[in-house]
Design a protein around this motif. Sequence first.
Motif, PDB file in Angstrom:
ATOM      1  N   ILE A 108     -10.810   7.371   7.557  1.00 27.58           N
ATOM      2  CA  ILE A 108      -9.389   7.748   7.642  1.00 27.58           C
ATOM      3  C   ILE A 108      -8.630   6.903   6.637  1.00 27.58           C
ATOM      4  CG2 ILE A 108      -7.336   7.853   9.090  1.00 27.58           C
ATOM      5  CD1 ILE A 108      -9.120   8.130  11.535  1.00 27.58           C
ATOM      6  N   VAL A 109      -7.930   7.564   5.723  1.00 32.62           N
ATOM      7  CA  VAL A 109      -7.173   6.880   4.672  1.00 32.62           C
ATOM      8  C   VAL A 109      -5.694   7.187   4.860  1.00 32.62           C
ATOM      9  CG1 VAL A 109      -6.817   6.662   2.188  1.00 32.62           C
ATOM     10  CG2 VAL A 109      -9.117   7.063   3.087  1.00 32.62           C
ATOM     11  N   TYR A 110      -4.906   6.147   5.010  1.00 36.64           N
ATOM     12  CA  TYR A 110      -3.467   6.314   5.213  1.00 36.64           C
ATOM     13  C   TYR A 110      -2.726   6.250   3.881  1.00 36.64           C
ATOM     14  CZ  TYR A 110      -3.994   5.805  10.251  1.00 36.64           C
ATOM     15  OH  TYR A 110      -4.338   6.001  11.565  1.00 36.64           O
ATOM     16  N   THR A 111      -1.831   7.205   3.691  1.00 32.01           N
ATOM     17  CA  THR A 111      -0.966   7.146   2.513  1.00 32.01           C
ATOM     18  C   THR A 111       0.160   6.148   2.770  1.00 32.01           C
ATOM     19  OG1 THR A 111       0.386   8.977   3.354  1.00 32.01           O
ATOM     20  CG2 THR A 111      -1.415   9.544   1.864  1.00 32.01           C
ATOM     21  N   ASP A 112       0.580   5.491   1.711  1.00 29.84           N
ATOM     22  CA  ASP A 112       1.810   4.687   1.774  1.00 29.84           C
ATOM     23  C   ASP A 112       2.345   4.529   0.355  1.00 29.84           C
ATOM     24  OD1 ASP A 112       1.247   1.948   0.574  1.00 29.84           O
ATOM     25  OD2 ASP A 112      -0.308   1.956   2.122  1.00 29.84           O
ATOM     26  N   PRO A 113       3.624   4.250   0.201  1.00 27.50           N
ATOM     27  CA  PRO A 113       4.239   4.231  -1.137  1.00 27.50           C
ATOM     28  C   PRO A 113       3.725   3.129  -2.056  1.00 27.50           C
ATOM     29  CG  PRO A 113       5.911   4.509   0.569  1.00 27.50           C
ATOM     30  CD  PRO A 113       4.643   4.142   1.270  1.00 27.50           C
ATOM     31  N   PHE A 114       2.986   2.145  -1.508  1.00 28.42           N
ATOM     32  CA  PHE A 114       2.509   1.038  -2.322  1.00 28.42           C
ATOM     33  C   PHE A 114       1.146   1.313  -2.958  1.00 28.42           C
ATOM     34  CE2 PHE A 114       5.485  -0.794   0.653  1.00 28.42           C
ATOM     35  CZ  PHE A 114       6.191  -1.724  -0.106  1.00 28.42           C
ATOM     36  N   LYS A 115       0.444   2.315  -2.476  1.00 27.57           N
ATOM     37  CA  LYS A 115      -0.927   2.538  -2.928  1.00 27.57           C
ATOM     38  C   LYS A 115      -0.990   3.223  -4.280  1.00 27.57           C
ATOM     39  CE  LYS A 115      -3.529   2.632   1.380  1.00 27.57           C
ATOM     40  NZ  LYS A 115      -4.175   3.473   2.399  1.00 27.57           N
ATOM     41  N   THR A 116      -1.984   2.825  -5.054  1.00 26.71           N
ATOM     42  CA  THR A 116      -2.283   3.485  -6.320  1.00 26.71           C
ATOM     43  C   THR A 116      -3.574   4.286  -6.149  1.00 26.71           C
ATOM     44  OG1 THR A 116      -3.647   1.675  -7.156  1.00 26.71           O
ATOM     45  CG2 THR A 116      -1.271   1.536  -7.565  1.00 26.71           C
TER      46      THR A 116
ATOM     47  N   SER B  72      -6.271   3.724  -7.630  1.00 25.64           N
ATOM     48  CA  SER B  72      -7.347   2.728  -7.541  1.00 25.64           C
ATOM     49  C   SER B  72      -7.517   2.235  -6.106  1.00 25.64           C
ATOM     50  CB  SER B  72      -7.059   1.545  -8.474  1.00 25.64           C
ATOM     51  OG  SER B  72      -7.037   1.952  -9.820  1.00 25.64           O
ATOM     52  N   ASP B  73      -6.419   2.074  -5.402  1.00 23.06           N
ATOM     53  CA  ASP B  73      -6.492   1.661  -3.996  1.00 23.06           C
ATOM     54  C   ASP B  73      -7.222   2.712  -3.169  1.00 23.06           C
ATOM     55  OD1 ASP B  73      -5.013  -0.687  -4.460  1.00 23.06           O
ATOM     56  OD2 ASP B  73      -3.116   0.390  -4.229  1.00 23.06           O
ATOM     57  N   TYR B  74      -6.871   3.975  -3.391  1.00 23.63           N
ATOM     58  CA  TYR B  74      -7.538   5.062  -2.659  1.00 23.63           C
ATOM     59  C   TYR B  74      -9.031   5.092  -2.983  1.00 23.63           C
ATOM     60  CZ  TYR B  74      -2.971   7.018  -1.373  1.00 23.63           C
ATOM     61  OH  TYR B  74      -1.717   7.208  -0.848  1.00 23.63           O
ATOM     62  N   ARG B  75      -9.370   4.890  -4.249  1.00 27.48           N
ATOM     63  CA  ARG B  75     -10.781   4.915  -4.636  1.00 27.48           C
ATOM     64  C   ARG B  75     -11.575   3.817  -3.917  1.00 27.48           C
ATOM     65  NH1 ARG B  75     -12.110   8.356  -8.628  1.00 27.48           N
ATOM     66  NH2 ARG B  75     -10.449   9.111 -10.016  1.00 27.48           N
ATOM     67  N   ARG B  76     -10.988   2.634  -3.819  1.00 29.61           N
ATOM     68  CA  ARG B  76     -11.677   1.539  -3.134  1.00 29.61           C
ATOM     69  C   ARG B  76     -11.910   1.871  -1.661  1.00 29.61           C
ATOM     70  NH1 ARG B  76      -8.512  -1.778  -6.536  1.00 29.61           N
ATOM     71  NH2 ARG B  76      -6.829  -1.842  -4.990  1.00 29.61           N
ATOM     72  N   GLU B  77     -10.916   2.508  -1.036  1.00 30.08           N
ATOM     73  CA  GLU B  77     -11.013   2.797   0.393  1.00 30.08           C
ATOM     74  C   GLU B  77     -12.063   3.854   0.716  1.00 30.08           C
ATOM     75  OE1 GLU B  77      -7.596   3.227   2.901  1.00 30.08           O
ATOM     76  OE2 GLU B  77      -6.301   2.227   1.438  1.00 30.08           O
ATOM     77  N   ILE B  78     -12.275   4.780  -0.198  1.00 28.74           N
ATOM     78  CA  ILE B  78     -13.183   5.891   0.114  1.00 28.74           C
ATOM     79  C   ILE B  78     -14.585   5.700  -0.451  1.00 28.74           C
ATOM     80  CG2 ILE B  78     -11.256   7.512   0.193  1.00 28.74           C
ATOM     81  CD1 ILE B  78     -12.297   8.590  -2.529  1.00 28.74           C
ATOM     82  N   GLU B  79     -14.848   4.543  -1.076  1.00 28.93           N
ATOM     83  CA  GLU B  79     -16.152   4.325  -1.679  1.00 28.93           C
ATOM     84  C   GLU B  79     -17.266   4.470  -0.633  1.00 28.93           C
ATOM     85  OE1 GLU B  79     -18.520   0.958  -4.347  1.00 28.93           O
ATOM     86  OE2 GLU B  79     -16.444   0.620  -3.700  1.00 28.93           O
TER      87      GLU B  79
END
Length: 388
Positions: free
Chosen positions: A219-227, A229-236
């Motif tokens: 489960i990946v939460y969106t937020d205004p601070f994420k880039t 690259s942040d999403y990529r790290r979370e879903i690796e």
Amino acid sequence: MSQIAILITHGTDTLAWTHAFVRYAIKRNKINIAMTGSQNPLPSLPNFSDAYINIANSVHFLTNIVPPNIFTVFNYGAQAFSDSLSKYDRWNNNAFAGDRIASMEWDEIKEADKAINITDRPVTIDKLYLITTGGTIAAAFNEKNALAPARTNVIAEFIQHQLDSAVRNIEVREALVVDSSDMTFDKMEVIVNKVMDCIHENGTTETFADFSFDRNVRIVYTDPFKTVSDYRREIEGASGIVIAGYGGGNINIEKDSGCSPLTLIQELCANNIPIVLSSQVALGTADFIYENGRIAIEAGAMSGVDLSLPEIQLRMAYLLGHRPEIEAYAQRVNLPFLNLFDHLFISGMKFRTRKSKAMYTALKGFDPCKEDLLINRTIEESLSKVIV
């Protein structure tokens, strides 16, 4: 034939996950299985605990709803939920929302789902198996004045003394003694195995547990601070992804901002990794009436529609645990894997409006099945019901 039923007590923090796991894991079930808990502990705060009414009404639902069903009872015992369970209040006794199958209204139980039948005359349970797992309902204050898991006979004694007209015999089976914040996939398996022991003791051999779940659904939460690259790290390393978006199910779609996961969605879908777009807002149905939601669906994401985040994660984990079977069937019927996955995943969901359902049909090229194809069936049985 004797009437048996199972009541599982559980902490509230992870109740939604275990509830979903039990529903997807148990196949060819023939009986009623209820889960419940409380916001206030019985051993330490008996005069204030909502546990009494949750337990009592769990028994009433078990005796009034025609089996087989698996449901959770909460909110002063007034509601029985089938799926989409979600805890939305940290302290209030009315703590859960979900898809209701029945409700306690004044002096009778009324069905809230057309697929549920209520008996004209409540049955008496010959044997009620009480499976305990710890949680707030059985918590007590320790030497540090903090609530911690404990063992207690209070729940069984209450049923024996106050609900003896509904339950002839009660048998307690301790599965765990844990705070539900410590719940893990392995512990959920322990609970289901306890359920299986109770069922098989009574000669129902056709019921079985399917533990083929993929544990790499994130489960990946969106937020205004994420880039990105942040999403990529979370879903690796993820096999499937649940995006907890904004509002009704929206994401940042401005590619030039460096914060939009849209390109990532396209890449993952191209590699046959399923993505479900829902919302971090607890109540309401995810929809794609806004462009920022629709574009993600057009890019290949599926909609979580009316399911809660825990339900979506467990539903995806179950389907991905059977990826080889789904891929083989997709090849046999000449359908893309993600298309067949979507057929199964979205079956039985309740769209916000008829227009929303029609829009999804137009975007995906198939009409979502009204019946949930996954509950209480083997994956082979589920696949055989897909209309392509």
